[in-house]
Scaffold this active site. Structure first.
Site, short mmCIF file in Angstrom:
data_model
loop_
_atom_site.label_atom_id
_atom_site.label_comp_id
_atom_site.label_asym_id
_atom_site.label_seq_id
_atom_site.Cartn_x
_atom_site.Cartn_y
_atom_site.Cartn_z
N ASN A 9 0.88 -1.18 0.00
CA ASN A 9 0.00 0.00 0.00
C ASN A 9 0.91 1.23 0.00
O ASN A 9 1.55 1.52 1.00
CB ASN A 9 -0.88 -0.05 1.26
CG ASN A 9 -1.70 1.20 1.47
OD1 ASN A 9 -1.76 2.07 0.60
ND2 ASN A 9 -2.33 1.30 2.63
N LYS A 11 0.16 4.32 -0.23
CA LYS A 11 -0.44 5.49 0.44
C LYS A 11 -0.22 6.76 -0.40
O LYS A 11 -0.19 6.68 -1.62
CB LYS A 11 0.10 5.60 1.86
CG LYS A 11 -0.09 4.29 2.64
CD LYS A 11 0.15 4.40 4.11
CE LYS A 11 -0.06 3.03 4.75
NZ LYS A 11 0.09 3.02 6.18
N HIS A 93 -9.40 0.69 5.64
CA HIS A 93 -8.06 0.90 6.20
C HIS A 93 -8.15 1.84 7.39
O HIS A 93 -8.94 2.79 7.38
CB HIS A 93 -7.12 1.48 5.13
CG HIS A 93 -5.70 1.50 5.58
ND1 HIS A 93 -5.22 2.48 6.40
CD2 HIS A 93 -4.69 0.63 5.38
CE1 HIS A 93 -3.94 2.21 6.68
NE2 HIS A 93 -3.60 1.10 6.06
N GLU A 95 -6.44 4.24 8.39
CA GLU A 95 -6.25 5.68 8.14
C GLU A 95 -7.55 6.29 7.61
O GLU A 95 -7.83 7.46 7.86
CB GLU A 95 -5.07 5.88 7.18
CG GLU A 95 -3.75 5.67 7.91
CD GLU A 95 -2.61 5.14 7.07
OE1 GLU A 95 -2.69 5.21 5.82
OE2 GLU A 95 -1.63 4.65 7.66
N GLU A 164 -5.09 -5.44 10.90
CA GLU A 164 -4.08 -4.40 11.04
C GLU A 164 -4.31 -3.64 12.34
O GLU A 164 -5.10 -2.68 12.38
CB GLU A 164 -4.20 -3.42 9.87
CG GLU A 164 -3.93 -4.03 8.53
CD GLU A 164 -3.36 -3.00 7.58
OE1 GLU A 164 -2.22 -3.17 7.14
OE2 GLU A 164 -4.03 -1.99 7.32
N GLY A 170 2.70 1.90 10.73
CA GLY A 170 3.64 3.00 10.54
C GLY A 170 4.39 3.39 11.79
O GLY A 170 5.03 4.45 11.84
N SER A 210 3.72 -2.47 10.24
CA SER A 210 5.18 -2.48 10.39
C SER A 210 5.83 -3.79 9.96
O SER A 210 6.81 -4.23 10.56
CB SER A 210 5.58 -2.11 11.83
OG SER A 210 5.17 -0.78 12.12
P1 PGA Z 1 3.06 0.00 7.63
O1 PGA Z 1 1.60 0.21 7.05
O2 PGA Z 1 3.60 -1.28 7.02
O3 PGA Z 1 3.83 1.21 7.21
O4 PGA Z 1 2.93 -0.12 9.11
C1 PGA Z 1 0.71 -0.88 6.94
C2 PGA Z 1 -0.60 -0.46 6.34
O5 PGA Z 1 -1.01 0.69 6.55
O6 PGA Z 1 -1.26 -1.24 5.66
#
Ligand code: PGA
Length: 251
Positions: A9, A11, A93, A95, A164, A170, A210
């Site tokens: 992803n 982003k 997601h 976010e 997740e 992140g 992560s």
């Molecule tokens: P990340 O993001 O690997 O940077 O933690 C995962 C995601 O948002 O799917």
């Protein structure tokens, strides 16, 4: 037998040129025995589609509107994604749930629009740190899974669920392999309550938060974890390729 699935992803990162370079490098590096996909920002999907044409790399989208078309200024619909060769799309997601305030109802609509439009949907669930600290993890997952209405899920190959934990996205904090397994098993059992054991056994469940080359192998070794949803590390072709080749890392 569930084919493992590693999805990147991207982003709101990269430029057109760097998207093209990254997609080209990933397309060259993916192993045969794993499904691998990338979800570029909307505006780069078409450019990425042309450089990965003929490769096994699956094209994805990070979001979509819940209607199939019409007067929705600034939005993108499933038929447009399909027109560009998109095969999968994220929904729910964290976010979008927590930063962009998408409600459970909207996530549910998006998931069903993606699925009924013929794409693979990656429906994301996961608890915040506060919810985890108050032992609400499994309740949150159950409630976010109730966004999947039973009647439409006829092809389990097009339903993917990503666990997740919000606190792991992140942040560099990663769930332990045991935690990832516990959540994935709970998800499978909940899916079987709604959709029956056969569907539940076929649905792929990813872990996200992560994921890096250094932690992916023991997570992927868990019996109910069928892949990974990768943010930060998917922006680096070398790291992402290593994650896709997690079997070699495990050896
Ligand atoms: P990340 O993001 O690997 O940077 O933690 C995962 C995601 O948002 O799917």
């Amino acid at each position: 037998m569930r084919t493992k699935f590693i999805a990147g992803n991207w982003k709101m990162n990269l430029t057109k040129t760097s998207s093209i370079e990254l997609a080209r490098a990933i397309a060259r590096a993916i192993p045969n025995n794993v499904d691998v996909g990338v979800a570029p920002p909307f505006v780069y999907i078409d450019a990425v589609a042309s450089v990965i044409a003929g490769s096994k790399l699956l094209l994805g989208a990070q979001d979509v509107h819940c209607e199939q078309g019409g007067a929705f200024t600034g939005e993108i619909c499933v038929p447009m994604l399909k027109d560009l060769g998109v095969k999968f799309c994220l929904s729910g997601h964290s976010e979008r749930r927590h930063i962009l305030n998408e409600s459970s109802d909207l996530v549910s609509k998006k998931t069903h629009t993606i699925y009924s439009g013929g794409l693979i949907v990656i429906h994301c669930v996961g608890e915040t740190l506060e919810q985890r600290d108050s032992n609400q993890t499994l309740n949150v997952i159950r409630s976010q899974l109730s966004e999947l209405q039973p009647k439409i899920i006829t092809d389990p190959n097009r339903l993917v669920i990503a666990y997740e934990p919000v606190w792991a996205i992140g942040t560099g904090e990663v769930a332990t392999p045991d935690d990832a397994q516990e959540a994935a098993a709970a998800i499978r059992s909940r899916v079987s309550e709604f959709h029956g054991t056969e569907t539940a056994a076929s649905v792929r469940i990813l872990y996200g938060g992560s994921v890096k080359p250094g932690n992916v192998a023991p997570i992927m070794a868990q019996p109910d974890v069928d892949g990974a949803l990768v943010g930060g590390a998917s922006l680096d072709a070398g790291q992402f390729a290593q994650i896709c080749r997690y079997r070699e890392l495990a050896a």
